[in-house]
Design a protein around this motif. Structure first.
Motif, PDB file in Angstrom:
ATOM      1  N   ASN A  50       0.841  -1.197   0.000  1.00  0.00           N
ATOM      2  CA  ASN A  50       0.000   0.000   0.000  1.00  0.00           C
ATOM      3  C   ASN A  50       0.882   1.257   0.000  1.00  0.00           C
ATOM      4  O   ASN A  50       2.109   1.149  -0.027  1.00  0.00           O
ATOM      5  CB  ASN A  50      -0.946   0.007   1.214  1.00  0.00           C
ATOM      6  N   THR A  51       0.246   2.402   0.084  1.00  0.00           N
ATOM      7  CA  THR A  51       0.988   3.668   0.075  1.00  0.00           C
ATOM      8  C   THR A  51       1.907   3.774   1.289  1.00  0.00           C
ATOM      9  O   THR A  51       3.060   4.200   1.189  1.00  0.00           O
ATOM     10  CB  THR A  51      -0.001   4.863   0.130  1.00  0.00           C
ATOM     11  N   SER A  52       1.371   3.421   2.457  1.00  0.00           N
ATOM     12  CA  SER A  52       2.146   3.548   3.698  1.00  0.00           C
ATOM     13  C   SER A  52       3.443   2.761   3.622  1.00  0.00           C
ATOM     14  O   SER A  52       4.486   3.214   4.103  1.00  0.00           O
ATOM     15  CB  SER A  52       1.361   2.980   4.883  1.00  0.00           C
ATOM     16  N   GLU A  53       3.354   1.569   3.047  1.00  0.00           N
ATOM     17  CA  GLU A  53       4.569   0.753   2.955  1.00  0.00           C
ATOM     18  C   GLU A  53       5.609   1.460   2.085  1.00  0.00           C
ATOM     19  O   GLU A  53       6.792   1.527   2.431  1.00  0.00           O
ATOM     20  CB  GLU A  53       4.256  -0.638   2.387  1.00  0.00           C
ATOM     21  N   PRO A 105      -1.850  11.314   7.001  1.00  0.00           N
ATOM     22  CA  PRO A 105      -1.046  10.807   8.116  1.00  0.00           C
ATOM     23  C   PRO A 105      -0.121   9.645   7.748  1.00  0.00           C
ATOM     24  O   PRO A 105       0.953   9.492   8.354  1.00  0.00           O
ATOM     25  CB  PRO A 105      -2.096  10.356   9.148  1.00  0.00           C
ATOM     26  N   ASN A 106      -0.489   8.847   6.762  1.00  0.00           N
ATOM     27  CA  ASN A 106       0.360   7.688   6.444  1.00  0.00           C
ATOM     28  C   ASN A 106       1.715   8.117   5.892  1.00  0.00           C
ATOM     29  O   ASN A 106       2.733   7.462   6.125  1.00  0.00           O
ATOM     30  CB  ASN A 106      -0.335   6.748   5.456  1.00  0.00           C
ATOM     31  N   ASN A 107       1.722   9.204   5.163  1.00  0.00           N
ATOM     32  CA  ASN A 107       2.972   9.765   4.663  1.00  0.00           C
ATOM     33  C   ASN A 107       3.725  10.412   5.831  1.00  0.00           C
ATOM     34  O   ASN A 107       4.923  10.182   6.034  1.00  0.00           O
ATOM     35  CB  ASN A 107       2.619  10.790   3.580  1.00  0.00           C
ATOM     36  N   ILE A 164       6.182  11.699  -4.163  1.00  0.00           N
ATOM     37  CA  ILE A 164       4.751  12.044  -4.115  1.00  0.00           C
ATOM     38  C   ILE A 164       3.922  10.824  -3.722  1.00  0.00           C
ATOM     39  O   ILE A 164       4.219   9.689  -4.103  1.00  0.00           O
ATOM     40  CB  ILE A 164       4.224  12.658  -5.433  1.00  0.00           C
ATOM     41  N   ASP A 165       2.890  11.107  -2.946  1.00  0.00           N
ATOM     42  CA  ASP A 165       1.866  10.112  -2.614  1.00  0.00           C
ATOM     43  C   ASP A 165       0.745  10.334  -3.634  1.00  0.00           C
ATOM     44  O   ASP A 165       0.056  11.353  -3.603  1.00  0.00           O
ATOM     45  CB  ASP A 165       1.408  10.369  -1.174  1.00  0.00           C
ATOM     46  N   ALA A 166       0.626   9.385  -4.548  1.00  0.00           N
ATOM     47  CA  ALA A 166      -0.332   9.544  -5.646  1.00  0.00           C
ATOM     48  C   ALA A 166      -1.596   8.714  -5.429  1.00  0.00           C
ATOM     49  O   ALA A 166      -2.320   8.419  -6.378  1.00  0.00           O
ATOM     50  CB  ALA A 166       0.333   9.159  -6.960  1.00  0.00           C
ATOM     51  N   HIS A 203      -6.513   0.952  -4.693  1.00  0.00           N
ATOM     52  CA  HIS A 203      -7.937   0.699  -4.432  1.00  0.00           C
ATOM     53  C   HIS A 203      -8.850   1.900  -4.650  1.00  0.00           C
ATOM     54  O   HIS A 203     -10.004   1.877  -4.261  1.00  0.00           O
ATOM     55  CB  HIS A 203      -8.110   0.139  -3.007  1.00  0.00           C
ATOM     56  N   LYS A 204      -8.306   2.936  -5.301  1.00  0.00           N
ATOM     57  CA  LYS A 204      -9.178   4.076  -5.634  1.00  0.00           C
ATOM     58  C   LYS A 204      -9.198   4.192  -7.170  1.00  0.00           C
ATOM     59  O   LYS A 204      -9.882   3.429  -7.822  1.00  0.00           O
ATOM     60  CB  LYS A 204      -8.695   5.344  -4.937  1.00  0.00           C
ATOM     61  N   GLY A 205      -8.398   5.097  -7.721  1.00  0.00           N
ATOM     62  CA  GLY A 205      -8.439   5.293  -9.173  1.00  0.00           C
ATOM     63  C   GLY A 205      -7.965   4.110  -9.990  1.00  0.00           C
ATOM     64  O   GLY A 205      -8.216   4.048 -11.187  1.00  0.00           O
TER      65      GLY A 205
HETATM   66  C1  LIG Z   1      -3.472  10.646  -0.013  1.00  0.00           C
HETATM   67  C2  LIG Z   1      -3.640   9.280   0.577  1.00  0.00           C
HETATM   68  N1  LIG Z   1      -2.557   8.571   0.931  1.00  0.00           N
HETATM   69  C3  LIG Z   1      -2.643   7.342   1.446  1.00  0.00           C
HETATM   70  C4  LIG Z   1      -3.882   6.750   1.671  1.00  0.00           C
HETATM   71  C5  LIG Z   1      -3.997   5.379   2.198  1.00  0.00           C
HETATM   72  O1  LIG Z   1      -2.780   4.793   2.542  1.00  0.00           O
HETATM   73  P1  LIG Z   1      -2.589   3.218   2.352  1.00  0.00           P
HETATM   74  O2  LIG Z   1      -2.588   2.959   0.868  1.00  0.00           O
HETATM   75  O3  LIG Z   1      -1.318   2.947   2.974  1.00  0.00           O
HETATM   76  O4  LIG Z   1      -3.718   2.532   3.034  1.00  0.00           O
HETATM   77  C6  LIG Z   1      -5.046   7.459   1.328  1.00  0.00           C
HETATM   78  C7  LIG Z   1      -6.396   6.914   1.548  1.00  0.00           C
HETATM   79  O5  LIG Z   1      -6.727   5.775   1.656  1.00  0.00           O
HETATM   80  C8  LIG Z   1      -4.917   8.737   0.782  1.00  0.00           C
HETATM   81  O6  LIG Z   1      -5.998   9.437   0.458  1.00  0.00           O
END
Ligand SMILES: Cc1ncc(COP(=O)(O)O)c(C=O)c1O
Length: 376
Positions: free
Chosen positions: A81-84, A109-111, A181-183, A207-209
């Motif tokens: 996922n993004t956080s990883e 917050p994950n970033n 960048i967090d895309a 899991h979005k776009g």
């Molecule tokens: C900008 C952004 N970054 C990260 C996440 C989620 O992080 P991860 O993919 O680690 O669950 C989201 C929403 O789910 C988000 O909107």
């Protein structure tokens, strides 16, 4: 209409069951994605592999992802996922005590946590106020010779800003700063040619776009970035994993490129589905999706103006995301009402978030406005 939205809509059965305006939270599944997952399930159910065929498919999907972003396959890693992705980079950078990282106040917050977590190593995280427009000037006066990374969302989840990444990338290049960048919110809804954008690293989930279920992330590391050291090691990270499965200190040379950050087995069902999802997105065209989403946004804005309801985030197409509109309605009061009326939206910091996807139509926007008007 820039593409046959009705034909796309038919692929998303959720549209027959509710007014789904929550793709910024998660994408509903399409029949194509379901077929991709079922393909894997059938293969596994009936033949249990062979795994080599699944791994060959993984490489095909990696190449497809790379084409999608205009980069080479060796610059793409699959993550969870993004956080990883954020955490891998925060822990791969060869920071020295006293270095700093620039981030935006209130960004996802994950970033943010990924970098706050390395403050214990003596790295300072400097927060820059988030304004409607964020570009190179936002960071210029805060950066100094110890700034190593700037990390920010491309599109914000909580207010639908779309930041000027090209301008920030120009500044980073000039200063020798790594731009990450967090895309998560931008992939699949706005064209992303990563080389032209000039980013060093891109992390996102799918899991979005990208329309698949949670649990599969993508990380791009430009081949120009050569100083990152993967913080984890497993056989999948190696150039020549031992055929006899016996680890040895002599056999720790890393795979070339972003694949050296991969560890362990892969999310194979979702990888199969991702291939199908990208085919659908590319058959429509991301630029067409973006234009359609902006048009839906303009229509929503004119309804909001008529009803005297404010938008929380930026309004101009230069600064706003195509698909995320946070509207100033008290979420505690309005969310139960939307739920009763079978409308799926998300509560956000400053209101209710409406988020569109490629299957939403003008009728959806008008239907949403009527529901709001009824309550008003
Ligand atoms: C900008 C952004 N970054 C990260 C996440 C989620 O992080 P991860 O993919 O680690 O669950 C989201 C929403 O789910 C988000 O909107």
């Amino acid at each position: 209409m820039r593409y046959n939205v009705d034909a796309v809509r038919e692929k998303f059965p959720v549209t027959g069951n509710c007014l789904y305006l929550d793709s910024g939270h998660q994408s509903p599944l399409s029949v194509d994605v379901k077929a991709g997952i079922e393909q894997f399930l059938d293969e596994s159910l009936n033949h249990a592999g062979p795994k080599s065929a699944w791994m060959a498919r993984l490489e095909e999907v990696r190449a497809q992802v790379a084409r999608f972003f205009g980069v080479s396959a060796s610059e793409i890693a699959f993550t969870k996922n993004t956080s990883e992705g954020c955490n891998l980079i925060a822990n791969a950078y060869p920071f020295r005590e006293g270095d700093n990282v620039l981030m935006l106040e209130g960004d996802h917050p994950n970033n943010t946590y990924a970098f706050l977590n390395i403050e214990k190593k003596g790295v300072e995280v400097r927060f820059v106020p988030m304004t409607e427009r964020v570009n190179a000037e936002t960071f210029r006066s805060v950066a100094d010779e110890r700034t190593r990374i700037i990390s920010l969302s491309h599109i914000t989840f909580h207010a639908g800003h779309k930041f000027d990444i090209e301008s920030i990338a120009g500044f980073c290049k000039e200063q020798g700063i790594l731009l990450m960048i967090d895309a998560m919110q931008s992939v699949g809804v706005t064209p992303m040619s990563l080389k032209e954008m000039g980013v060093s690293v891109m992390v996102c989930g799918s899991h979005k776009g990208l329309l698949v279920p949670q649990g599969l992330g993508i990380m791009y590391i430009s081949k120009e970035v050569t100083n990152l050291v993967p913080p984890f090691l497993a056989a999948a990270s190696l150039e020549n994993p031992p055929a006899d499965f016996i680890a040895s200190r002599d056999n720790m040379a890393l795979r070339a490129g972003a694949g050296s950050f991969e560890v362990g087995n892969y999310n194979l069902p979702t990888v199969t589905a991702l291939g199908r999802a990208i085919e659908l997105i590319e058959s429509v065209g991301v630029a067409n999706i973006e234009s359609h989403l902006y048009d839906l946004g303009d229509r929503l804005l004119s309804h909001l103006d008529r009803m005297g309801i404010d938008l929380v985030g930026p309004r101009s197409r230069d600064d706003r995301a195509p698909h995320i509109y946070v509207i100033r309605l008290d979420a505690d009061k309005w969310l139960p009402y939307f739920t009763e009326n079978n409308v799926r939206v998300s509560p956000e910091r400053d209101g209710i978030r409406v988020s569109f996807a490629l299957f939403n139509t003008e009728n959806d926007v008008d239907a949403f406005a009527s529901v709001v008007e009824k309550y008003l």
